[in-house]
Design an enzyme around this catalytic site. Structure first.
Site, PDB file in Angstrom:
ATOM      1  N   HIS A  94       0.818  -1.206   0.000  1.00  9.83           N
ATOM      2  CA  HIS A  94       0.000   0.000   0.000  1.00  9.83           C
ATOM      3  C   HIS A  94       0.855   1.260   0.000  1.00  9.83           C
ATOM      4  CE1 HIS A  94      -3.906  -2.008   1.550  1.00  9.83           C
ATOM      5  NE2 HIS A  94      -4.041  -1.665   0.302  1.00  9.83           N
ATOM      6  N   ARG A 114      23.086  -8.204 -24.587  1.00 10.96           N
ATOM      7  CA  ARG A 114      24.282  -8.911 -24.124  1.00 10.96           C
ATOM      8  C   ARG A 114      23.920  -9.980 -23.091  1.00 10.96           C
ATOM      9  NH1 ARG A 114      25.518  -3.411 -24.029  1.00 10.96           N
ATOM     10  NH2 ARG A 114      27.091  -2.742 -25.541  1.00 10.96           N
ATOM     11  N   ARG A 133      23.122 -11.574 -28.465  1.00  6.52           N
ATOM     12  CA  ARG A 133      24.477 -12.077 -28.687  1.00  6.52           C
ATOM     13  C   ARG A 133      24.763 -13.206 -27.697  1.00  6.52           C
ATOM     14  NH1 ARG A 133      29.267  -7.876 -27.922  1.00  6.52           N
ATOM     15  NH2 ARG A 133      28.947  -8.430 -25.733  1.00  6.52           N
ATOM     16  N   GLU A 141      33.103  -8.121 -36.791  1.00  4.20           N
ATOM     17  CA  GLU A 141      34.013  -7.321 -35.978  1.00  4.20           C
ATOM     18  C   GLU A 141      35.483  -7.688 -36.185  1.00  4.20           C
ATOM     19  OE1 GLU A 141      32.847  -8.059 -31.900  1.00  4.20           O
ATOM     20  OE2 GLU A 141      32.461 -10.172 -32.336  1.00  4.20           O
ATOM     21  N   GLY A 190      30.242  -4.650 -35.140  1.00  5.05           N
ATOM     22  CA  GLY A 190      30.704  -4.211 -33.826  1.00  5.05           C
ATOM     23  C   GLY A 190      31.895  -3.291 -33.991  1.00  5.05           C
ATOM     24  N   ASN A 204      33.622  -1.531 -31.950  1.00  2.00           N
ATOM     25  CA  ASN A 204      34.698  -1.554 -30.954  1.00  2.00           C
ATOM     26  C   ASN A 204      35.822  -2.495 -31.373  1.00  2.00           C
ATOM     27  OD1 ASN A 204      33.217   0.232 -29.444  1.00  2.00           O
ATOM     28  ND2 ASN A 204      32.491  -1.280 -27.980  1.00  2.00           N
ATOM     29  N   ASP A 205      35.455  -3.759 -31.617  1.00  2.00           N
ATOM     30  CA  ASP A 205      36.488  -4.724 -31.996  1.00  2.00           C
ATOM     31  C   ASP A 205      36.971  -4.516 -33.425  1.00  2.00           C
ATOM     32  OD1 ASP A 205      37.096  -6.216 -29.726  1.00  2.00           O
ATOM     33  OD2 ASP A 205      35.290  -7.431 -29.922  1.00  2.00           O
ATOM     34  N   CYS A 243      26.136  -1.916 -34.108  1.00  2.00           N
ATOM     35  CA  CYS A 243      25.928  -1.662 -32.682  1.00  2.00           C
ATOM     36  C   CYS A 243      27.256  -1.173 -32.108  1.00  2.00           C
ATOM     37  CB  CYS A 243      25.434  -2.905 -31.961  1.00  2.00           C
ATOM     38  SG  CYS A 243      26.382  -4.392 -32.268  1.00  2.00           S
TER      39      CYS A 243
END
Length: 799
Positions: A429, A519, A587, A685, A706, A708-709, A756
């Protein structure tokens, strides 16, 4: 025909003015939903006419009205005095003979139906309650396990006197109700013996975010008051309505609460002192604390009822009506019962187009955590209250800290900047009232009254998922308001990156085209905590490690594999539910060996590598003897999420796939695990993925780049190394050429292409580059989505 009594079979939702919201809704369910299989215990209403008759015969109108002359509801001392006086006047009265006769004869009929030993629940039902704008949650009293004529008449008087509890008076003034014009009916119904079973609350909508596609259920052992009043941390379950309706009967998400106490009936029931408490709390045995209070089958039964109830009320009202419901399981007959249903009063009033985002602009030490209520942020000085007797020290804008915040505290809650309690779940409540007041609240924050100090400055954040955080000091935050209906929709699909299932429902309003990167590692690391190979091979573990895994698996009949598969599948399915039926690209696990080693039992299965970033990770693990059994567990979880739970919007994605032969091996093991026909993408990637894009797309159905990689491996820069960080640059022409070649390859093969990564969020020119090369989608962090949607729509208009 009775003048003061109406049986459930005689009333429905249209009769609120005479029997109050609770009775009207019980009658509505009894008449229209019991034929559909919804169990509702029988009972009758003592009407508002009876309430007025009681006050007439006892000449109470004028003296009660005088109490409210020149009344200031914000003066807590005055509020207490007026409430006590009004209740005293009612309790001194006598139940009129004609009313007494009807109540007791109706009680006799319930005995005929259920047996002489039937006990009763006597509950308040106000004529203004359970409306779409005011729940009156917990404002009036309930009396349980009532037996005998005298006890029943006393409980009735106590119920109508509770029309003037301090909290009820304050609530009426807050919502602009005249306290003399809200009449109290009473519910008298068969008592469901949940003291011997379990009980709880459920909503046909997510209580925190307003996400409409789920049923949310809380459950605990014993009587439901512990859940309702927030004195324990209950179990919680979510069920996804769209897939449920398609025949996929499965729990979407679950969390085991501690359920520290069990409320049962007190032995004092046998005494003649009617003023003594009817219930008591006992400590829940450890084995029951570790179990869920209801089975999956019972969760699904309740979900089925919640959907039927919501659909019925939506049809009756002529508009979508999410519902707030209470249920109980009878420990004697083993059956589930619905004991209350009312419209949900917070999210049903919201505009579906308005999106309000609270964001902290700075961070500090996290002092305390608990269950977040609301998605807002508040800050101020801590005031620790042991009871409402200390309310005079509380000032507007303070942070209320208490062991529990019952609805009695509403006068203080409405002037607080935030609320923190040591106990309670997200459907108690206090949580309902906090939402109605628009206050951020953290419930179930253990030891809050000891950890926090009087007058300490804190910031309370409920804007970071299901976990509410109390930060040290007053932190700066901002509120972004967006009208989604006015946002342009670009041709390029905008998706979001998301790994935390707790954020799924709150982000469901974002106008995205799905999740471009979910992820799996977040779920394994946060919820499972154990290495997949440790689950499969407990014989290699130490006794301590085995004991910790057994503890995690205890609520799953002690089966570690069942724990792993259900936890992972439900975590991923929760992400997919937030964007259903749009794509959710999942992934498969991409921990590095040093990260895997940190999981429970992981040290037994992981090599020590000099450079884990380009070591034993991604696709290489999936068919390797050192991890194959672990990958099979991942596959079983995904098979359950897609086929058993019905989330066919899940797309699988394989990370760090170095060679075409490796791609074929992974595809084969997916087929062996029943996932061969599931749409599967490759994380593009590695430079070889680009150079041999046509060959890789013979195996996979699309790519997600990807950055980043791909940047790391194109430029030969270790992205974990600070010393060469200055050479890490996604906008390098070589990297951009790789991206362009990958997109062209996907187009050439008529396959999906997405990206991404952080680059489009950080650099508008990179987003423009992606639009120009014709990428199908880009997936961004949620906090970048709204800005990038605007930017890309403008770019496309310029083309």
């Amino acid at each position: 025909m009775s003048a003061f009594i109406k049986w459930f079979k005689e009333i429905g939702i249209k009769d609120t003015d005479e029997v109050g919201g609770k009775n009207a809704s019980l009658g509505e369910m009894y008449n229209h939903l019991t034929p559909l299989g919804v169990n509702v215990p029988n009972g009758f209403a003592v009407t508002a006419t009876a309430y007025r008759h009681y006050l007439d015969v006892n000449n109470l109108w004028e003296p009660i009205a005088k109490l409210f002359e020149n009344f200031n509801p914000d003066d807590i001392d005055e509020l207490k005095a007026v409430g006590k006086a009004a209740r005293g006047l009612i309790m001194k009265g006598e139940v009129p003979e004609d009313l007494k006769k009807e109540i007791l004869s109706s009680y006799a009929k319930l005995k005929e139906e259920y047996g002489d030993d039937v006990s009763l629940a006597v509950r308040s039902s106000a004529t203004a309650e359970d409306s779409p704008t005011a729940s009156f949650a917990g404002q009036n009293e309930t009396y349980l396990n009532i037996k005998g004529d005298d006890n029943l008449l006393w409980a009735y008087k106590m119920c109508i006197a509770s029309n003037f509890t301090d909290r009820s008076i304050s609530y009426k003034y807050t919502h602009n109700f005249d306290p003399l014009k809200v009449y109290l009916s009473a519910v008298i119904m068969k008592m469901v013996r949940s003291d011997l079973g379990s009980s709880g609350v459920m909503f046909s909508i997510d209580t925190e975010t307003g996400f409409k596609d789920v049923v949310f259920i809380n459950a605990a052992w014993g009587l439901g008051e512990n859940v309702v009043q927030g004195t324990i941390d209950p179990d919680s379950f979510f069920i996804h309505k769209p897939t449920f309706k398609k025949g996929h009967k499965a729990v979407l998400k679950r969390k085991r609460g501690n359920k520290e106490k069990t409320m049962v009936f007190s032995d004092k029931l046998e005494t003649a002192n009617l003023a003594e408490q009817f219930t008591k709390n006992i400590k829940t045995p450890i084995d029951k604390k570790m179990q869920f209070a209801i089975t999956d089958e019972e969760v699904l039964q309740l979900a089925d009822w919640a959907i039927k109830i919501e659909e019925h009320y939506t049809e009756v009202n002529g508009h979508y009506t999410p519902m707030d419901m209470e249920w109980a399981k009878d420990g004697v007959d083993g059956k589930l019962y619905m004991v209350q249903a009312r419209p949900e009063t917070v999210h049903s009033q919201e505009s579906i187009n308005e999106f309000e985002i609270y964001k902290l602009k700075e961070r500090s030490n996290v002092i305390l955590t608990g269950n977040a209520v609301g998605e807002k942020i508040g800050a101020g000085k801590v005031k620790i209250l042991k009871s409402m007797a200390e309310a005079d020290k509380f000032e507007k804008g303070d942070v209320l800290v208490a062991t529990t915040t019952s609805p009695d505290w509403e006068p203080v809650m409405k002037i607080a900047s935030a609320i923190i309690t040591e106990t309670g779940g997200r459907t108690c409540h206090a949580a309902i009232v906090s939402r109605e007041l628009g206050k951020p609240a953290i419930v179930g924050a253990k030891n809050a009254t000891k950890i926090l100090k009087e007058n300490q400055e804190v910031t309370v954040s409920c804007a970071e998922g299901e976990v509410g955080k109390v930060y040290e000091g007053i932190l700066d935050f901002e509120i972004e308001k967006v009208d989604i209906s006015k946002l342009p929709r670009p041709k390029t699909k905008i998706m979001m990156n998301l790994g935390n299932p707790e954020l799924s429902f709150s982000l469901a309003k974002l106008p995205v085209d799905g999740i471009g990167l979910a992820r799996m590692e977040f779920i394994i690391n946060t919820y499972i905590k154990a290495h997949p190979m440790a689950i499969k091979h407990p014989e290699i573990l130490s006794d301590t490690e085995r004991a910790l895994i057994d503890e995690l698996a205890f609520p799953y009949n002690g089966e570690p594999e069942d724990f792993f598969i259900k936890t992972l599948s439900e975590g991923v399915a929760t992400l997919a539910a937030g964007v259903y039926p749009k794509k959710c690209i999942v992934r498969m696990s991409d921990f590095k060996s040093n990260e895997y080693a940190n999981l429970l039992g992981g040290r037994h299965f992981e090599p020590v590598e000099e450079n884990p970033m380009i070591g034993f990770r991604g696709a290489a693990r999936y068919t390797h003897p050192n991890y194959k059994d672990g990958f099979e567990l991942e596959c079983k979880a995904m098979k359950r999420a897609i086929f058993d739970m019905g989330f066919e919007n899940i797309v699988l994605m394989i990370p760090f796939c170095r060679r075409v032969e490796e791609a074929k091996r992974v595809k084969e093991i997916l087929t062996q695990n029943g996932l061969g026909d599931v749409e599967t993408y490759m994380m593009c990637e590695i430079p070889n993925n680009v150079i041999l894009i046509d060959e890789f797309l013979d195996v996979f159905d699309g790519i997600s780049i990807g950055t980043n990689d791909l940047t790391q491996l194109t430029l030969g820069v270790d992205r974990d190394s600070q010393i060469v960080a200055f050479d890490y640059e996604e906008r390098d022409e070589g990297v951009k050429k790789m991206v362009k070649m990958a997109v062209e390859g996907a187009k050439r093969n008529k396959k999906y292409s997405g990206l991404c990564g952080q680059a489009p969020s950080d650099y508008p020119e990179f987003a423009e580059f992606l639009v120009n090369i014709g990428i199908e989608s880009m997936s961004l962090n949620p906090d970048s989505v709204l800005k990038i949607i605007k930017d890309i729509a403008e770019m496309e208009n310029k083309k």
